[in-house]
Write a protein that holds these residues in place. Structure first.
Motif, PDB file in Angstrom:
ATOM      1  N   ARG A  60     -21.318  14.783 -48.811  1.00 38.21           N
ATOM      2  CA  ARG A  60     -22.391  15.756 -48.623  1.00 38.21           C
ATOM      3  C   ARG A  60     -23.235  15.413 -47.414  1.00 38.21           C
ATOM      4  O   ARG A  60     -24.373  15.832 -47.286  1.00 38.21           O
ATOM      5  CB  ARG A  60     -23.247  15.881 -49.879  1.00 38.21           C
ATOM      6  N   HIS A  61     -22.689  14.613 -46.518  1.00 40.74           N
ATOM      7  CA  HIS A  61     -23.302  14.320 -45.225  1.00 40.74           C
ATOM      8  C   HIS A  61     -24.706  13.725 -45.343  1.00 40.74           C
ATOM      9  O   HIS A  61     -25.611  14.089 -44.605  1.00 40.74           O
ATOM     10  CB  HIS A  61     -23.286  15.555 -44.334  1.00 40.74           C
ATOM     11  N   ALA A  62     -24.858  12.783 -46.257  1.00 37.68           N
ATOM     12  CA  ALA A  62     -26.130  12.058 -46.387  1.00 37.68           C
ATOM     13  C   ALA A  62     -26.357  11.182 -45.162  1.00 37.68           C
ATOM     14  O   ALA A  62     -27.479  10.805 -44.865  1.00 37.68           O
ATOM     15  CB  ALA A  62     -26.133  11.205 -47.656  1.00 37.68           C
ATOM     16  N   ALA A  63     -25.304  10.854 -44.459  1.00 35.54           N
ATOM     17  CA  ALA A  63     -25.329  10.106 -43.188  1.00 35.54           C
ATOM     18  C   ALA A  63     -25.814   8.666 -43.329  1.00 35.54           C
ATOM     19  O   ALA A  63     -26.188   8.053 -42.339  1.00 35.54           O
ATOM     20  CB  ALA A  63     -26.128  10.857 -42.133  1.00 35.54           C
ATOM     21  N   THR A  91     -22.844   9.473 -52.462  1.00 34.58           N
ATOM     22  CA  THR A  91     -21.902  10.379 -53.115  1.00 34.58           C
ATOM     23  C   THR A  91     -20.634   9.694 -53.601  1.00 34.58           C
ATOM     24  O   THR A  91     -19.902  10.260 -54.402  1.00 34.58           O
ATOM     25  CB  THR A  91     -21.476  11.505 -52.152  1.00 34.58           C
ATOM     26  N   GLY A  92     -20.351   8.507 -53.079  1.00 37.61           N
ATOM     27  CA  GLY A  92     -19.085   7.853 -53.397  1.00 37.61           C
ATOM     28  C   GLY A  92     -17.951   8.354 -52.526  1.00 37.61           C
ATOM     29  O   GLY A  92     -16.788   8.051 -52.767  1.00 37.61           O
ATOM     30  N   ALA A  93     -18.272   9.125 -51.491  1.00 42.62           N
ATOM     31  CA  ALA A  93     -17.233   9.639 -50.592  1.00 42.62           C
ATOM     32  C   ALA A  93     -16.548   8.514 -49.820  1.00 42.62           C
ATOM     33  O   ALA A  93     -15.408   8.661 -49.399  1.00 42.62           O
ATOM     34  CB  ALA A  93     -17.828  10.650 -49.613  1.00 42.62           C
ATOM     35  N   LEU A  94     -17.251   7.407 -49.639  1.00 44.50           N
ATOM     36  CA  LEU A  94     -16.676   6.250 -48.961  1.00 44.50           C
ATOM     37  C   LEU A  94     -16.396   5.152 -49.983  1.00 44.50           C
ATOM     38  O   LEU A  94     -17.199   4.915 -50.886  1.00 44.50           O
ATOM     39  CB  LEU A  94     -17.632   5.706 -47.902  1.00 44.50           C
TER      40      LEU A  94
END
Length: 162
Positions: free
Chosen positions: A49-52, A89-92
């Protein structure tokens, strides 16, 4: 936004080695793995979600203006792992050369942000609207009920207006 070697893409299906990272527990076709000596970093575009946090934390490794956008060899593996763990998000996710992966927080924590998102950390098993199960140490879930990507917050509802 996803394309070859952009967030959500890489040099080939599933990453440079052609495989999706099973450890990330993510949906087929959305995970790309970027490998370097000492560490492999997986990116799941379906939950990003592009929290960056990654870009701000280690721009030499995470640079959305570069292809490939993740260069895990640009910093020490332990430093890369530390920044990966900041991703809400756990995307990484990561896997060190010795097989070590992130140890989930104990006890599990849930933090509600001012805009309504729910940030979870722990040994999580999240089931999406399609019934797909994702095991992850981190997740950002919708607290307002307006997300089109339930249960994940996609910032399309009130959670995204903050």
């Amino acid at each position: 936004m996803a394309g070859a070697d952009q967030p959500g893409g890489s040099s080939g299906p599933g990453g440079p080695d052609g495989r999706a990272d099973e450890q990330a527990g993510a949906r087929h076709g959305t995970v790309r793995t970027y490998e370097a000596e000492g560490i492999a970093v997986a990116f799941d575009s379906a939950v990003c979600r592009h929290a960056a946090e990654c870009v701000r934390g280690l721009p030499a490794v995470f640079d959305t203006g570069r292809r490939p956008w993740i260069s895990p060899d640009a910093a020490e593996p332990g430093v890369v792992a530390e920044v990966v763990r900041r991703c809400p998000t756990g995307a990484l996710s990561y896997r060190l050369a010795d097989g070590t992966t992130e140890v989930p927080d104990v006890p599990t924590t849930v933090t509600r942000t001012a805009d309504g998102r729910l940030l979870l950390r722990g040994r999580l098993r999240v089931t999406d609207a399609a019934g797909e199960v994702r095991q992850t140490p981190r997740a950002m879930l919708c607290g307002c009920g307006g997300s089109s990507g339930q249960p994940y917050c996609d910032r399309s509802g009130a959670c995204g207006e903050g």
